[in-house]
Design a protein around this motif. Structure first.
Motif, mmCIF file in Angstrom:
data_model
loop_
_atom_site.group_PDB
_atom_site.id
_atom_site.type_symbol
_atom_site.label_atom_id
_atom_site.label_comp_id
_atom_site.label_asym_id
_atom_site.label_seq_id
_atom_site.Cartn_x
_atom_site.Cartn_y
_atom_site.Cartn_z
ATOM 1 N N LEU A 1 0.836 -1.204 0.000
ATOM 2 C CA LEU A 1 0.000 0.000 0.000
ATOM 3 C C LEU A 1 0.866 1.248 0.000
ATOM 4 O O LEU A 1 0.749 2.105 -0.849
ATOM 5 C CB LEU A 1 -0.898 -0.002 1.232
ATOM 6 C CG LEU A 1 -2.119 -0.921 1.132
ATOM 7 C CD1 LEU A 1 -2.817 -1.038 2.456
ATOM 8 C CD2 LEU A 1 -3.065 -0.395 0.067
ATOM 9 N N GLY A 2 1.724 1.339 1.007
ATOM 10 C CA GLY A 2 2.545 2.548 1.092
ATOM 11 C C GLY A 2 3.839 2.200 1.786
ATOM 12 O O GLY A 2 4.014 1.114 2.322
ATOM 13 N N ARG A 3 4.725 3.169 1.720
ATOM 14 C CA ARG A 3 6.031 2.966 2.347
ATOM 15 C C ARG A 3 6.160 4.016 3.449
ATOM 16 O O ARG A 3 6.257 5.194 3.163
ATOM 17 C CB ARG A 3 7.118 3.159 1.280
ATOM 18 C CG ARG A 3 8.526 3.110 1.777
ATOM 19 C CD ARG A 3 9.486 3.587 0.679
ATOM 20 N NE ARG A 3 9.390 2.724 -0.510
ATOM 21 C CZ ARG A 3 10.074 1.596 -0.634
ATOM 22 N NH1 ARG A 3 10.850 1.212 0.368
ATOM 23 N NH2 ARG A 3 9.965 0.857 -1.702
ATOM 24 N N ARG B 1 3.752 1.522 23.556
ATOM 25 C CA ARG B 1 2.724 2.411 24.112
ATOM 26 C C ARG B 1 1.591 2.563 23.101
ATOM 27 O O ARG B 1 0.415 2.457 23.442
ATOM 28 C CB ARG B 1 3.321 3.781 24.436
ATOM 29 C CG ARG B 1 2.307 4.745 25.042
ATOM 30 C CD ARG B 1 2.976 6.020 25.458
ATOM 31 N NE ARG B 1 3.617 6.667 24.308
ATOM 32 C CZ ARG B 1 4.688 7.465 24.412
ATOM 33 N NH1 ARG B 1 5.248 7.699 25.572
ATOM 34 N NH2 ARG B 1 5.208 8.014 23.335
ATOM 35 N N GLU B 2 1.943 2.711 21.822
ATOM 36 C CA GLU B 2 0.902 2.856 20.796
ATOM 37 C C GLU B 2 -0.001 1.636 20.797
ATOM 38 O O GLU B 2 -1.229 1.757 20.772
ATOM 39 C CB GLU B 2 1.533 2.989 19.410
ATOM 40 C CG GLU B 2 0.457 2.934 18.337
ATOM 41 C CD GLU B 2 0.995 2.783 16.941
ATOM 42 O OE1 GLU B 2 2.225 2.814 16.772
ATOM 43 O OE2 GLU B 2 0.198 2.648 16.022
ATOM 44 N N MET B 3 0.600 0.458 20.861
ATOM 45 C CA MET B 3 -0.206 -0.770 20.772
ATOM 46 C C MET B 3 -1.113 -0.922 21.988
ATOM 47 O O MET B 3 -2.278 -1.262 21.842
ATOM 48 C CB MET B 3 0.730 -1.963 20.583
ATOM 49 C CG MET B 3 1.327 -1.947 19.178
ATOM 50 S SD MET B 3 3.000 -2.544 19.073
ATOM 51 C CE MET B 3 2.799 -4.262 19.300
ATOM 52 N N TYR C 1 -8.211 -2.388 7.343
ATOM 53 C CA TYR C 1 -7.822 -1.929 6.009
ATOM 54 C C TYR C 1 -8.714 -0.769 5.588
ATOM 55 O O TYR C 1 -9.936 -0.891 5.568
ATOM 56 C CB TYR C 1 -7.951 -3.081 4.998
ATOM 57 C CG TYR C 1 -7.729 -2.676 3.550
ATOM 58 C CD1 TYR C 1 -8.601 -3.068 2.550
ATOM 59 C CD2 TYR C 1 -6.642 -1.884 3.188
ATOM 60 C CE1 TYR C 1 -8.399 -2.697 1.228
ATOM 61 C CE2 TYR C 1 -6.421 -1.494 1.872
ATOM 62 C CZ TYR C 1 -7.310 -1.915 0.899
ATOM 63 O OH TYR C 1 -7.120 -1.533 -0.414
ATOM 64 N N ALA C 2 -8.081 0.366 5.249
ATOM 65 C CA ALA C 2 -8.834 1.549 4.785
ATOM 66 C C ALA C 2 -8.745 1.565 3.265
ATOM 67 O O ALA C 2 -7.746 1.998 2.687
ATOM 68 C CB ALA C 2 -8.214 2.815 5.376
ATOM 69 N N HIS C 3 -9.793 1.077 2.640
ATOM 70 C CA HIS C 3 -9.771 0.819 1.198
ATOM 71 C C HIS C 3 -9.482 2.058 0.353
ATOM 72 O O HIS C 3 -8.800 1.971 -0.669
ATOM 73 C CB HIS C 3 -11.121 0.210 0.787
ATOM 74 C CG HIS C 3 -11.136 -0.333 -0.607
ATOM 75 N ND1 HIS C 3 -11.372 0.478 -1.699
ATOM 76 C CD2 HIS C 3 -10.909 -1.576 -1.087
ATOM 77 C CE1 HIS C 3 -11.314 -0.250 -2.792
ATOM 78 N NE2 HIS C 3 -11.029 -1.496 -2.459
#
Ligand SMILES: O=C(O)Cn1ncc2ncnc(NCCc3cnc(NC(=O)Nc4cccc(Cl)c4)s3)c21
Length: 273
Positions: free
Chosen positions: A20-22, A61-63, A93-95
């Motif tokens: 999707l992205g890097r 912490r984020e998780m 997943y954000a389509h």
């Protein structure tokens, strides 16, 4: 999905799809969980990057924060797993991908679209603040769109659980100086300021304090050097909301509740939640 959080996931549970992205710390892939056929996004983070930038505690912490957040406008973290060199986040997943790509493609959003996004963001932030979570890094890159075009806040990599002083105080608040109490609210108000920035950027296509150099941008922010280019596409209600968020004194910024009740939001937001 809760029972899945407990169980140990591995890469073999997924069929990996297109990248999707890097991101800075790793790539994101579409993937499908083999048994359920459920489509997710997998964010691959290399452990040596975490060590190199000394941010493994930040990821942990984020998780902890994100696994407890469940809101239609917050991208879900379903779970995670790791192998010898990678940590993999199992994400909703954000389509329709990154909101800022939508913004740069269209130049600017209509007042109805902008108000709908601001309303969704405000609801999500109100939910986060109820849980004493401050995102602190709301920007178009961290905003995603699902298959229905619904906004999702992502990447809580910079969020913090605000140390609510009340719990740490041994008992009475009577002796707390106003700035101490104020300070607690102050932490949260950074997200309110950002809503003002985003509202401006959604309507004008550029952020309000953009300047040639970072130093100039910093100066413009410190002075709140806000101006509205004449545009028939931006109503005075919109300018009113922006002006009541981009306020230097954090305690005087419009509260999230008041944003949701603002005439411009009431008139323009499509409250599909
Ligand atoms: O290609 C794209 O990136 C855009 N895209 N397009 C669709 C899509 N659907 C879902 N997710 C996407 N992207 C991942 C969003 C994230 C959510 N949470 C994160 N957390 C994180 O990266 N944490 C983190 C990393 C490294 C170090 C540390 Cl300390 C913390 S990233 C999607």
């Amino acid at each position: 999905m809760d029972q899945n959080v407990k169980r140990e996931w591995s890469i073999n549970d997924f069929e990996i799809g297109k990248p999707l992205g890097r991101g800075k710390f790793g790539r994101v892939y579409v993937a499908r969980e083999v048994k359920s056929k459920f489509v997710v996004a997998l964010k691959v983070i290399f452990k040596e990057q975490l060590e190199k930038y000394r941010i493994h505690h930040q990821l942990r912490r984020e998780m902890e924060i994100q696994i407890s957040l469940k809101h239609p406008n917050i991208l879900s973290l379903y779970g995670w797993f790791h192998d010898s060199e990678r940590v993999i986040l199992i994400l909703e997943y954000a389509h329709n991908g990154e909101l800022y790509k939508e913004l740069s493609k269209r130049g600017r959003f209509s007042e109805k679209q902008a108000a709908t996004y601001i309303f969704s963001l405000t609801e999500a932030l109100a939910y986060c603040h109820e849980k004493h979570v401050i995102h602190r890094d709301i920007k178009p890159e961290n905003l995603l769109l699902d298959h229905e075009g619904r906004l999702k806040i992502a990447d809580f990599g910079w969020s913090v659980q605000s140390k609510s002083k009340r719990q740490t105080m041994c008992g009475t608040l009577d002796y707390l100086a106003p700035e101490m109490v104020e300070n607690k609210d102050h932490d949260y108000a950074v997200d309110n300021w950002t809503l003002g920035i985003l509202c401006y950027e959604f309507l004008y296509g550029v952020p309000p304090f953009e300047a040639e150099s970072q130093a100039d941008t910093f100066e413009r922010i410190k002075k709140v050097d806000l101006s509205f280019p004449p545009s028939p596409l931006v109503s005075s209600d919109a300018k009113n909301l922006i002006s009541r968020l981009l306020v230097k004194d954090s305690s005087r910024r419009l509260s999230l509740q008041k944003i949701m009740e603002h005439p411009w939001i009431i008139k323009n937001a499509n409250r599909m939640g």
